[in-house]
Design an enzyme around this catalytic site. Sequence first.
Site, PDB file in Angstrom:
ATOM      1  CG  ASP A   1      -0.899   2.401   6.861  1.00 35.74           C
ATOM      2  OD1 ASP A   1      -1.224   1.485   7.634  1.00 35.74           O
ATOM      3  OD2 ASP A   1      -1.716   3.037   6.168  1.00 35.74           O
TER       4      ASP A   1
ATOM      5  CG  ASP B   1      -2.018   1.060   1.140  1.00 31.24           C
ATOM      6  OD1 ASP B   1      -2.336   1.505   0.015  1.00 31.24           O
ATOM      7  OD2 ASP B   1      -2.545   1.465   2.202  1.00 31.24           O
TER       8      ASP B   1
HETATM    9  N1  LIG Z   1       5.109   6.800  13.866  1.00 32.40           N
HETATM   10  C1  LIG Z   1       4.416   7.884  13.495  1.00 32.40           C
HETATM   11  N2  LIG Z   1       4.856   9.122  13.812  1.00 32.40           N
HETATM   12  C2  LIG Z   1       4.165  10.214  13.423  1.00 32.40           C
HETATM   13  N3  LIG Z   1       3.010  10.172  12.734  1.00 32.40           N
HETATM   14  C3  LIG Z   1       2.509   8.957  12.406  1.00 32.40           C
HETATM   15  C4  LIG Z   1       3.189   7.762  12.764  1.00 32.40           C
HETATM   16  N4  LIG Z   1       2.471   6.716  12.306  1.00 32.40           N
HETATM   17  C5  LIG Z   1       1.394   7.233  11.697  1.00 32.40           C
HETATM   18  N5  LIG Z   1       1.399   8.569  11.740  1.00 32.40           N
HETATM   19  C6  LIG Z   1       0.364   9.478  11.198  1.00 32.40           C
HETATM   20  O1  LIG Z   1      -0.892   8.846  11.340  1.00 32.40           O
HETATM   21  C7  LIG Z   1      -1.519   8.698  10.059  1.00 32.40           C
HETATM   22  C8  LIG Z   1      -2.243   7.363   9.994  1.00 32.40           C
HETATM   23  O2  LIG Z   1      -1.326   6.315  10.162  1.00 32.40           O
HETATM   24  P1  LIG Z   1      -1.333   5.044   9.221  1.00 32.40           P
HETATM   25  O3  LIG Z   1      -1.133   5.451   7.805  1.00 32.40           O
HETATM   26  O4  LIG Z   1      -0.367   4.060   9.805  1.00 32.40           O
HETATM   27  O5  LIG Z   1      -2.803   4.516   9.486  1.00 32.40           O
HETATM   28  P2  LIG Z   1      -3.933   4.089   8.443  1.00 32.40           P
HETATM   29  O6  LIG Z   1      -4.043   2.616   8.522  1.00 32.40           O
HETATM   30  O7  LIG Z   1      -3.691   4.725   7.120  1.00 32.40           O
HETATM   31  O8  LIG Z   1      -5.209   4.650   9.061  1.00 32.40           O
HETATM   32  P3  LIG Z   1      -6.524   4.910   8.219  1.00 32.40           P
HETATM   33  O9  LIG Z   1      -6.461   4.021   6.985  1.00 32.40           O
HETATM   34  O10 LIG Z   1      -7.578   4.534   9.157  1.00 32.40           O
HETATM   35  O11 LIG Z   1      -6.427   6.368   7.892  1.00 32.40           O
HETATM   36  C9  LIG Z   1      -0.411   8.829   9.050  1.00 32.40           C
HETATM   37  O12 LIG Z   1      -0.893   9.336   7.837  1.00 32.40           O
HETATM   38  C10 LIG Z   1       0.552   9.780   9.726  1.00 32.40           C
HETATM   39  O13 LIG Z   1       0.155  11.109   9.495  1.00 32.40           O
HETATM   40 MG   LIG Z   2      -2.069   5.205   5.977  1.00 34.43          MG
END
Ligand SMILES: Nc1ncnc2c1ncn2[C@@H]1O[C@H](COP(=O)(O)OP(=O)(O)OP(=O)(O)O)[C@@H](O)[C@H]1O
Ligand SMILES: [Mg+2]
Length: 262
Positions: free
Chosen positions: A212, A195
Site C-alpha cells: 500500500d 501510511d
Molecule cells: N500483493 C499482494 N498480495 C497479497 N495480498 C495483497 C497484496 N496487496 C494487497 N493485498 C491485500 O489487499 C489489502 C488491501 O490492499 P492495500 O492495503 O494495498 O489497499 P488499500 O488502499 O488499503 O485499500 P483500502 O484503503 O480501500 O482498504 C491488504 O490489506 C492485503 O490484505
Molecule cells: Mg491498506
Amino acid sequence: MSSDFTLSDKWLKKLDRQTQELACRIGFDRKTLDEVFDKTTLLRLSKLISNKIIDHFDFPISTGKEAIVFRAVTSKDEFVAIKIYRTSNLAFKHIAKYIDGDPRFNLINKSRRGIIDEWAKKEYKNLGRLKNANVRAPIPIKKMNNILVMQYIGDMERPAPLLKDSTLDNPKKIFDTILRFISLMYNKAGIVHADLSAYNILIYQDKPYIIDVGQGVLLEHPESIEFLKRDIHNIVQYFKKFDIKADEKEIFNRITKNSDVS
Ligand SMILES: Nc1ncnc2c1ncn2[C@@H]1O[C@H](COP(=O)(O)OP(=O)(O)OP(=O)(O)O)[C@@H](O)[C@H]1O
Ligand SMILES: [Mg+2]
C-alpha cells in the site's frame, strides 16, 4: 463496427460473464463489484486478458474503500495480485495532499479519473523504487490507468495475513527488519511510506512485506519528515505489545543520519 470494437465487446461480455460467475461462486455482492468494474475498468481488464497478462480472476482478497484487490491467475498459471482503484468520489477525496508537491505527478487539467490514474502510477513507481532499494514489497508487474498488477504475496490457499493479524515467532527480528526497511525507503529509495502500520505490512514465511505504497512521498515533500515520524511511531507503538521498547527519537535520528544502512 470495426473488428477491434467487436473484439473488445466480445471480451467485455466474456469478462462481464466471468464477473457474474465470480460473484455467484463466492457469494460476493454484485453491486459492490459493479462499483469497481464500471465499463471503462471492464474494458481495461479485458485488455489485460487479451494481452495475456492475466487469464482469469480467482477471488477478491480485499474490498476496501479505496481499492479492491483480487488474486488472479496469469496465462502462465502464476498468481498475481490486481489492485483496482475505485473511481468514486469517496475514494478520491483525501489523495490530493499526497500528490501535491510531488514533481513526478501533474494534477493540472486532470479529471477525477485522471487523478486516480496518477495515484495508481504513484503506487507503481513507488513499488519500483522499493524493489531497487531491496525493500521487501510486491514487485510491480503492470500498471494500466486505475489498475495495478503486482506480485502476489501468499500461498496457494490464502494470501499472506496482515501484521496486525499475525502471530510472530520472533517479533524483535520482524521489528528490526521493518525499521531497516523504513531506513532503506528513506535513504535508498528516497521516499517515506506515510501510511505505515500493522495494516499495511504483510507477514509471509515469517518475513515482513511492505504494501500500500500509493501515498508514499518523496523526501522533498513538505510533510515528509512528519510522515516519517508518524510511521516510526505506529511501528514502535504496535510492537510494545511484544514487550519491545524503543526510543522513537533515537530511531528517527539514526534513520535520518543514515548511520544504519549497509
Ligand atoms: N500483493 C499482494 N498480495 C497479497 N495480498 C495483497 C497484496 N496487496 C494487497 N493485498 C491485500 O489487499 C489489502 C488491501 O490492499 P492495500 O492495503 O494495498 O489497499 P488499500 O488502499 O488499503 O485499500 P483500502 O484503503 O480501500 O482498504 C491488504 O490489506 C492485503 O490484505
Ligand atoms: Mg491498506
